[in-house]
Design an enzyme around this catalytic site. Structure first.
Site, short mmCIF file in Angstrom:
data_model
loop_
_atom_site.label_atom_id
_atom_site.label_comp_id
_atom_site.label_asym_id
_atom_site.label_seq_id
_atom_site.Cartn_x
_atom_site.Cartn_y
_atom_site.Cartn_z
N HIS A 110 0.82 -1.21 0.00
CA HIS A 110 0.00 0.00 0.00
C HIS A 110 0.86 1.26 0.00
CE1 HIS A 110 -4.30 -1.42 0.97
NE2 HIS A 110 -3.61 -2.45 0.48
N ASP A 111 2.07 1.18 0.48
CA ASP A 111 2.98 2.32 0.40
C ASP A 111 3.44 2.54 -1.03
OD1 ASP A 111 4.66 4.44 1.29
OD2 ASP A 111 6.36 3.07 1.37
N VAL A 114 1.20 4.18 -3.92
CA VAL A 114 0.81 5.59 -3.78
C VAL A 114 2.09 6.42 -3.59
CG1 VAL A 114 -0.56 7.26 -2.49
CG2 VAL A 114 -1.35 4.88 -2.68
N GLY A 116 4.84 6.04 -4.94
CA GLY A 116 6.04 5.22 -4.97
C GLY A 116 6.41 4.77 -3.56
N SER A 120 5.28 7.25 2.61
CA SER A 120 4.24 8.25 2.82
C SER A 120 3.04 7.69 3.56
CB SER A 120 3.79 8.85 1.47
OG SER A 120 3.28 7.85 0.61
N ASN A 135 -7.30 1.85 3.53
CA ASN A 135 -6.36 1.67 4.65
C ASN A 135 -7.00 1.79 6.02
OD1 ASN A 135 -4.31 1.48 2.72
ND2 ASN A 135 -3.85 3.67 2.81
N PRO A 204 -5.46 -1.05 -5.85
CA PRO A 204 -6.41 -2.05 -6.34
C PRO A 204 -7.40 -2.42 -5.24
CG PRO A 204 -4.15 -2.64 -6.89
CD PRO A 204 -4.06 -1.50 -5.93
N HIS A 234 -1.65 -13.37 -0.71
CA HIS A 234 -2.82 -13.75 0.07
C HIS A 234 -2.75 -15.20 0.55
CE1 HIS A 234 -5.57 -10.30 -1.58
NE2 HIS A 234 -4.59 -9.87 -0.80
N ASP A 285 -6.39 -17.69 2.83
CA ASP A 285 -5.99 -18.97 2.24
C ASP A 285 -6.50 -20.08 3.15
OD1 ASP A 285 -4.83 -21.04 0.86
OD2 ASP A 285 -2.76 -20.49 1.32
N ASP A 293 3.00 -20.35 0.94
CA ASP A 293 3.13 -21.47 0.01
C ASP A 293 2.24 -21.23 -1.19
OD1 ASP A 293 0.50 -22.05 0.87
OD2 ASP A 293 1.25 -23.36 2.46
#
Length: 369
Positions: A110-111, A114, A116, A120, A135, A204, A234, A285, A293
């Site tokens: 997530h950093d 946004v 780069g 931030s 977030n 996303p 995930h 998962d 895995d």
């Protein structure tokens, strides 16, 4: 041993390893940096190294990023205790809560999407990215980053950026969950401003179609293969009911429940989420919640992806056309997934800030100096 790969999104090796904890040494190419794909790949050739019981992704310790230059050995002289400090703090946090490994990995993701990879997301204030819808009450691990930074300020004050702490903590979140050990390129500066609107629009969403998600990845220099590989993160972590409950009831005019969701899993999720406030959590998962895995991909073949965006990689029309083959390949080849995950993490970690030469080394990660 992982064979060298071309830039083709669908190029997946055929050698299989069924043991989900299998590790091997790797001889491969380091992926080219996102904004310099036309440069010679010969400067980014990875060498192989034999280590017992670990997948080690090696990079040449330099990557030109406009005016920013990242190196694997950036802090070897200026902060030699960096690795041990980060490892100790992440290990302690994960012993208290295994889920923290996934949280630190998500924090890095997530950093980088946004502004780069500039730290931030850690800034407080009215425009804080922490308050953005993707977030808020969702991204976690800030206290682990703060603890690492406090230790580093004692050991080597004013040297290590918060952006690099986030990237390095994510690496140990993966490794201590059983995932690959990849070399993190370092030398980032901390951004001076947050971008809440960018977090709301650029990240996303689990409700996005695969084509929309793929475009968001392309916007930051990543490709369709990276979409599938990084979705494989995930394999660890949990998600709140609010992010998947739309699949469980009143799904469409013809189906009460999402027909791409396994019926037994749907029933158990309905019981979990019924009558709650949407904050109950389920494993992303199912059956392998805390082990890094390829079981996540096997679940997609069995219609057991938790989020719509997960199952969409295999079952949606967009997924059938663009990502299903990769899901099938990774479900059958644990080694290839681990190798490619390290590649894509290095590539994502190289997403440059808007102004690579600007920034500072924050003394406290939640505020500019």
């Amino acid at each position: 041993m992982c064979p060298p790969r071309s830039s083709d999104d669908g190029n997946i090796g055929s050698k299989e390893r069924s043991d989900k904890h299998a590790r091997t040494n790797i001889d491969q190419e380091t992926p080219s940096s996102i904004i310099s794909e036309m440069e010679s790949r010969s400067d980014h050739r990875a060498s192989s190294r034999l280590l017992t019981g670990a997948v080690v992704l090696l990079c040449l310790c330099a990557a030109a990023r406009g005016q920013l230059r990242l190196r694997c050995d950036f802090y070897d002289d200026s902060c030699p205790d960096l690795d041990s400090i980060v490892q100790a703090r992440v290990s302690a946090a994960m012993k208290a809560e295994a889920r923290m490994g996934a949280s630190l990995l998500r924090l890095h993701f997530h950093d980088c999407f946004v502004n780069g990879c500039d730290g931030s997301i850690l800034l407080d204030g009215p425009d804080s990215e922490k308050l953005a819808l993707p977030n808020l009450n969702s991204v976690r691990g800030y206290e682990v980053i703060d603890a690492i930074k406090a230790d580093l300020e004692k050991a080597c004050p004013g040297v290590v950026s918060c952006a690099d702490v986030v990237a390095y903590a994510a690496k140990y979140g993966v490794l201590l969950s059983g995932g690959p050990d990849y070399d993190v390129r370092l030398g980032r500066k901390d951004g001076l401003v947050a971008n809440q609107s960018g977090a709301n629009s650029n990240l996303p969403s689990p409700f996005d179609s695969i084509s929309v998600i793929t475009q968001r990845f392309k916007d930051v220099g990543l490709n369709t293969k990276d979409v599938v590989v990084l979705s494989g993160a995930h394999t660890i972590g949990r998600s709140r009911c609010v992010l998947f409950s739309s699949r469980l009831a009143n799904f469409s005019a013809t189906n009460s429940v999402d027909p791409t969701l396994d019926s037994s899993l749907a029933s158990s999720l309905q019981q979990l989420c019924r009558g709650g406030d949407g904050n109950q959590t389920a494993a992303l998962d199912a059956g392998s919640a805390d082990a890094f895995d390829n079981h996540y991909f096997q679940n997609l073949l069995a219609r057991k992806g938790l989020l719509s965006s997960d199952q969409g990689l295999f079952s949606s029309p967009d997924g059938v056309n663009a990502t299903r083959a990769l899901v099938q390949a990774y479900s059958a080849n644990s080694q290839r997934f681990l190798c490619d995950f390290g590649d894509s993490m290095i590539k994502m970690g190289n997403i440059p800030p808007f102004n690579a030469s600007a920034g500072q080394i924050r003394k406290k990660c939640s505020a500019v100096n």
